[in-house]
Design an enzyme around this catalytic site. Structure first.
Site, PDB file in Angstrom:
ATOM      1  N   ASP A 269       0.864  -1.187   0.000  1.00 21.92           N
ATOM      2  CA  ASP A 269       0.000   0.000   0.000  1.00 21.92           C
ATOM      3  C   ASP A 269       0.902   1.239   0.000  1.00 21.92           C
ATOM      4  O   ASP A 269       2.127   1.132   0.082  1.00 21.92           O
ATOM      5  CB  ASP A 269      -0.907  -0.008   1.252  1.00 21.92           C
ATOM      6  CG  ASP A 269      -2.230   0.734   1.051  1.00 21.92           C
ATOM      7  OD1 ASP A 269      -3.292   0.074   1.026  1.00 21.92           O
ATOM      8  OD2 ASP A 269      -2.211   1.976   0.908  1.00 21.92           O
TER       9      ASP A 269
ATOM     10  N   ASN B 265      -5.822  -5.047  -5.985  1.00 26.05           N
ATOM     11  CA  ASN B 265      -7.046  -4.475  -5.418  1.00 26.05           C
ATOM     12  C   ASN B 265      -6.992  -2.962  -5.207  1.00 26.05           C
ATOM     13  O   ASN B 265      -8.033  -2.318  -5.144  1.00 26.05           O
ATOM     14  CB  ASN B 265      -7.321  -5.204  -4.089  1.00 26.05           C
ATOM     15  CG  ASN B 265      -8.316  -4.488  -3.233  1.00 26.05           C
ATOM     16  OD1 ASN B 265      -9.504  -4.476  -3.540  1.00 26.05           O
ATOM     17  ND2 ASN B 265      -7.853  -3.849  -2.165  1.00 26.05           N
TER      18      ASN B 265
ATOM     19  N   TYR C 285     -13.157   6.686 -13.470  1.00 25.59           N
ATOM     20  CA  TYR C 285     -13.276   5.484 -12.635  1.00 25.59           C
ATOM     21  C   TYR C 285     -13.958   4.365 -13.419  1.00 25.59           C
ATOM     22  O   TYR C 285     -13.489   3.222 -13.441  1.00 25.59           O
ATOM     23  CB  TYR C 285     -14.071   5.817 -11.374  1.00 25.59           C
ATOM     24  CG  TYR C 285     -14.170   4.685 -10.375  1.00 25.59           C
ATOM     25  CD1 TYR C 285     -13.143   4.422  -9.478  1.00 25.59           C
ATOM     26  CD2 TYR C 285     -15.308   3.865 -10.333  1.00 25.59           C
ATOM     27  CE1 TYR C 285     -13.237   3.388  -8.563  1.00 25.59           C
ATOM     28  CE2 TYR C 285     -15.408   2.827  -9.415  1.00 25.59           C
ATOM     29  CZ  TYR C 285     -14.367   2.595  -8.531  1.00 25.59           C
ATOM     30  OH  TYR C 285     -14.463   1.564  -7.627  1.00 25.59           O
TER      31      TYR C 285
ATOM     32  N   LYS D 228     -12.311   0.709 -14.603  1.00 24.78           N
ATOM     33  CA  LYS D 228     -12.809  -0.601 -14.181  1.00 24.78           C
ATOM     34  C   LYS D 228     -13.209  -1.453 -15.396  1.00 24.78           C
ATOM     35  O   LYS D 228     -13.086  -2.680 -15.373  1.00 24.78           O
ATOM     36  CB  LYS D 228     -13.984  -0.430 -13.212  1.00 24.78           C
ATOM     37  CG  LYS D 228     -13.579   0.241 -11.901  1.00 24.78           C
ATOM     38  CD  LYS D 228     -12.461  -0.513 -11.191  1.00 24.78           C
ATOM     39  CE  LYS D 228     -12.147   0.038  -9.821  1.00 24.78           C
ATOM     40  NZ  LYS D 228     -11.056  -0.681  -9.131  1.00 24.78           N
TER      41      LYS D 228
ATOM     42  N   THR E  13     -17.308   1.282   2.713  1.00 27.05           N
ATOM     43  CA  THR E  13     -15.887   1.517   3.013  1.00 27.05           C
ATOM     44  C   THR E  13     -15.593   2.997   2.815  1.00 27.05           C
ATOM     45  O   THR E  13     -16.382   3.735   2.217  1.00 27.05           O
ATOM     46  CB  THR E  13     -14.942   0.695   2.107  1.00 27.05           C
ATOM     47  OG1 THR E  13     -15.077   1.181   0.762  1.00 27.05           O
ATOM     48  CG2 THR E  13     -15.216  -0.785   2.152  1.00 27.05           C
TER      49      THR E  13
HETATM   50  P1  NAD Z   1     -10.329   1.895   0.443  1.00 25.17           P
HETATM   51  O1  NAD Z   1     -10.155   3.334   0.102  1.00 25.17           O
HETATM   52  O2  NAD Z   1     -10.839   1.517   1.796  1.00 25.17           O
HETATM   53  O3  NAD Z   1      -8.958   1.113   0.190  1.00 25.17           O
HETATM   54  C1  NAD Z   1      -8.144   1.367  -0.925  1.00 25.17           C
HETATM   55  C2  NAD Z   1      -6.680   1.161  -0.544  1.00 25.17           C
HETATM   56  O4  NAD Z   1      -5.869   1.372  -1.713  1.00 25.17           O
HETATM   57  C3  NAD Z   1      -6.193   2.160   0.522  1.00 25.17           C
HETATM   58  O5  NAD Z   1      -5.517   1.474   1.549  1.00 25.17           O
HETATM   59  C4  NAD Z   1      -5.249   3.071  -0.242  1.00 25.17           C
HETATM   60  O6  NAD Z   1      -4.203   3.605   0.545  1.00 25.17           O
HETATM   61  C5  NAD Z   1      -4.734   2.129  -1.329  1.00 25.17           C
HETATM   62  N1  NAD Z   1      -4.179   2.837  -2.467  1.00 25.17           N
HETATM   63  C6  NAD Z   1      -4.667   3.940  -3.090  1.00 25.17           C
HETATM   64  N2  NAD Z   1      -3.844   4.309  -4.081  1.00 25.17           N
HETATM   65  C7  NAD Z   1      -2.810   3.418  -4.089  1.00 25.17           C
HETATM   66  C8  NAD Z   1      -1.652   3.276  -4.884  1.00 25.17           C
HETATM   67  N3  NAD Z   1      -1.358   4.138  -5.868  1.00 25.17           N
HETATM   68  N4  NAD Z   1      -0.823   2.238  -4.628  1.00 25.17           N
HETATM   69  C9  NAD Z   1      -1.096   1.367  -3.627  1.00 25.17           C
HETATM   70  N5  NAD Z   1      -2.170   1.457  -2.838  1.00 25.17           N
HETATM   71  C10 NAD Z   1      -3.020   2.478  -3.066  1.00 25.17           C
HETATM   72  O7  NAD Z   1     -11.280   1.324  -0.697  1.00 25.17           O
HETATM   73  P2  NAD Z   1     -12.006  -0.090  -0.942  1.00 25.17           P
HETATM   74  O8  NAD Z   1     -13.454   0.169  -0.993  1.00 25.17           O
HETATM   75  O9  NAD Z   1     -11.479  -1.145  -0.062  1.00 25.17           O
HETATM   76  O10 NAD Z   1     -11.526  -0.318  -2.450  1.00 25.17           O
HETATM   77  C11 NAD Z   1     -10.738  -1.403  -2.863  1.00 25.17           C
HETATM   78  C12 NAD Z   1     -11.022  -1.644  -4.316  1.00 25.17           C
HETATM   79  O11 NAD Z   1     -12.406  -1.953  -4.473  1.00 25.17           O
HETATM   80  C13 NAD Z   1     -10.743  -0.462  -5.231  1.00 25.17           C
HETATM   81  O12 NAD Z   1     -10.131  -0.919  -6.421  1.00 25.17           O
HETATM   82  C14 NAD Z   1     -12.119   0.094  -5.510  1.00 25.17           C
HETATM   83  O13 NAD Z   1     -12.184   0.781  -6.735  1.00 25.17           O
HETATM   84  C15 NAD Z   1     -12.944  -1.181  -5.530  1.00 25.17           C
HETATM   85  N6  NAD Z   1     -14.378  -1.014  -5.332  1.00 25.17           N
HETATM   86  C16 NAD Z   1     -14.881  -0.398  -4.231  1.00 25.17           C
HETATM   87  C17 NAD Z   1     -16.262  -0.244  -4.093  1.00 25.17           C
HETATM   88  C18 NAD Z   1     -16.855   0.475  -2.915  1.00 25.17           C
HETATM   89  O14 NAD Z   1     -18.063   0.764  -2.925  1.00 25.17           O
HETATM   90  N7  NAD Z   1     -16.091   0.775  -1.879  1.00 25.17           N
HETATM   91  C19 NAD Z   1     -17.123  -0.754  -5.068  1.00 25.17           C
HETATM   92  C20 NAD Z   1     -16.593  -1.387  -6.178  1.00 25.17           C
HETATM   93  C21 NAD Z   1     -15.215  -1.516  -6.291  1.00 25.17           C
END
Ligand code: NAD
Length: 258
Positions: A36, A89, A157, A161, A192
């Site tokens: 991360d 992720n 975004y 995806k 989240t």
């Molecule tokens: P989150 O913000 O809680 O976690 C994301 C993590 O990615 C964080 O720890 C952040 O520090 C890290 N990060 C950001 N940029 C980075 C980089 N350049 N290099 C390394 N790490 C990096 O979000 P989440 O909801 O757990 O999201 C995880 C994945 O799920 C993402 O790809 C997001 O697009 C996807 N997603 C989330 C949702 C939602 O509703 N939360 C829905 C669909 C998809």
């Protein structure tokens, strides 16, 4: 133990889906590499795993940076001897990501660099490591927005995806005979940090909930369970899928009344 003797690298492991997956994988016997850019929270993930008796290590890696991605894979192999599972992720949802007319090119570039190129770079360096281990499983986090149009625009975004899904299909086909499976996870809207910082009023939350048949947001730990299935031998004939875990959102035309 569903992941005994496996080494798993999880990007975005400091928060949300990534953190929950790190904790669940460790409970299932995996040695976990947390990658991360949020070092403090990443080390907290590692501490939680250690206090539960599991094995884990943290590495700072910006997934949009090629050298960092190479280093995180090297770190996994050096620390734990091999790499069997790669969960690409990490992702962002930029606050200035909007419709095509108003979204700045820099917002597009940043989003694509982390969300799409980050998956490419993880695979670029991760696939040779999985091959050295005799095969393995890659899971890439996409989103339900890659499958459905939304009237709440976030053009960069959504495009990023879509790229993750297209890449996942090609990777799955190209590497199928090397015992490397590649699947995408398509989460629905989750409780989240990533989403909740935008849905900061009850009205905004309700506007989204109307579209989810189950009438609630998903939880990160519910995604982790789906990722565990895709990472484990239980999904041994599953590759190239868009694994949708969304409370029914993509199946719905009209959702039930309260
Ligand atoms: P989150 O913000 O809680 O976690 C994301 C993590 O990615 C964080 O720890 C952040 O520090 C890290 N990060 C950001 N940029 C980075 C980089 N350049 N290099 C390394 N790490 C990096 O979000 P989440 O909801 O757990 O999201 C995880 C994945 O799920 C993402 O790809 C997001 O697009 C996807 N997603 C989330 C949702 C939602 O509703 N939360 C829905 C669909 C998809």
């Amino acid at each position: 133990m569903r992941l005994g003797n496996k080494v798993a690298l999880i990007t975005g492991g400091s928060s949300g889906i990534g953190r929950e997956t790190c904790l669940l994988f460790a409970n299932e016997g995996a040695k976990v590499v947390v990658a991360d850019v949020n070092d403090e929270a990443g080390n907290e993930t590692v501490d939680s795993i250690h206090s539960g008796g599991g094995m884990a290590t943290y590495i700072h890696a910006d997934v949009s940076n090629s050298d960092d991605c190479k280093s995180m894979i090297d770190h996994a192999e050096k620390t734990f001897g091999s790499l069997n599972i790669l969960f690409n992720n990490a992702g962002i949802m930029h606050s200035a990501d909007d419709n095509a007319e108003v979204t700045d090119g820099d917002v597009w570039d940043l989003t694509m660099n982390i969300n799409a190129k980050g998956v490419f770079l993880g695979c670029k360096y991760g696939i040779p490591a999985l091959r050295r281990a005799g095969g393995g499983s890659i899971i890439n986090t996409a989103s339900f927005v890659a499958l459905l149009g939304a009237a709440t625009p976030q053009i960069a975004y959504t495009a990023s995806k879509g790229a993750v899904l297209a890449m996942t299909r090609e990777l799955a086909v190209v590497h199928a005979r090397e015992n490397i499976r590649v699947n995408a996870l398509c989460p629905g809207p989750l409780k989240t940090e990533l989403l909740m910082k935008f849905l900061d009023t009850e009205e905004k939350k309700q506007r989204r909930l109307v579209h989810i048949p189950m009438g609630r947001f998903g939880e990160a730990h519910e995604m982790a369970k789906a990722v565990l299935y895709l990472a484990s031998e239980e999904s041994s004939f599953v590759t190239g899928t868009e694994f949708v875990v969304d409370g029914g959102i993509t199946a719905a035309y009209v959702t039930p009344e309260k």
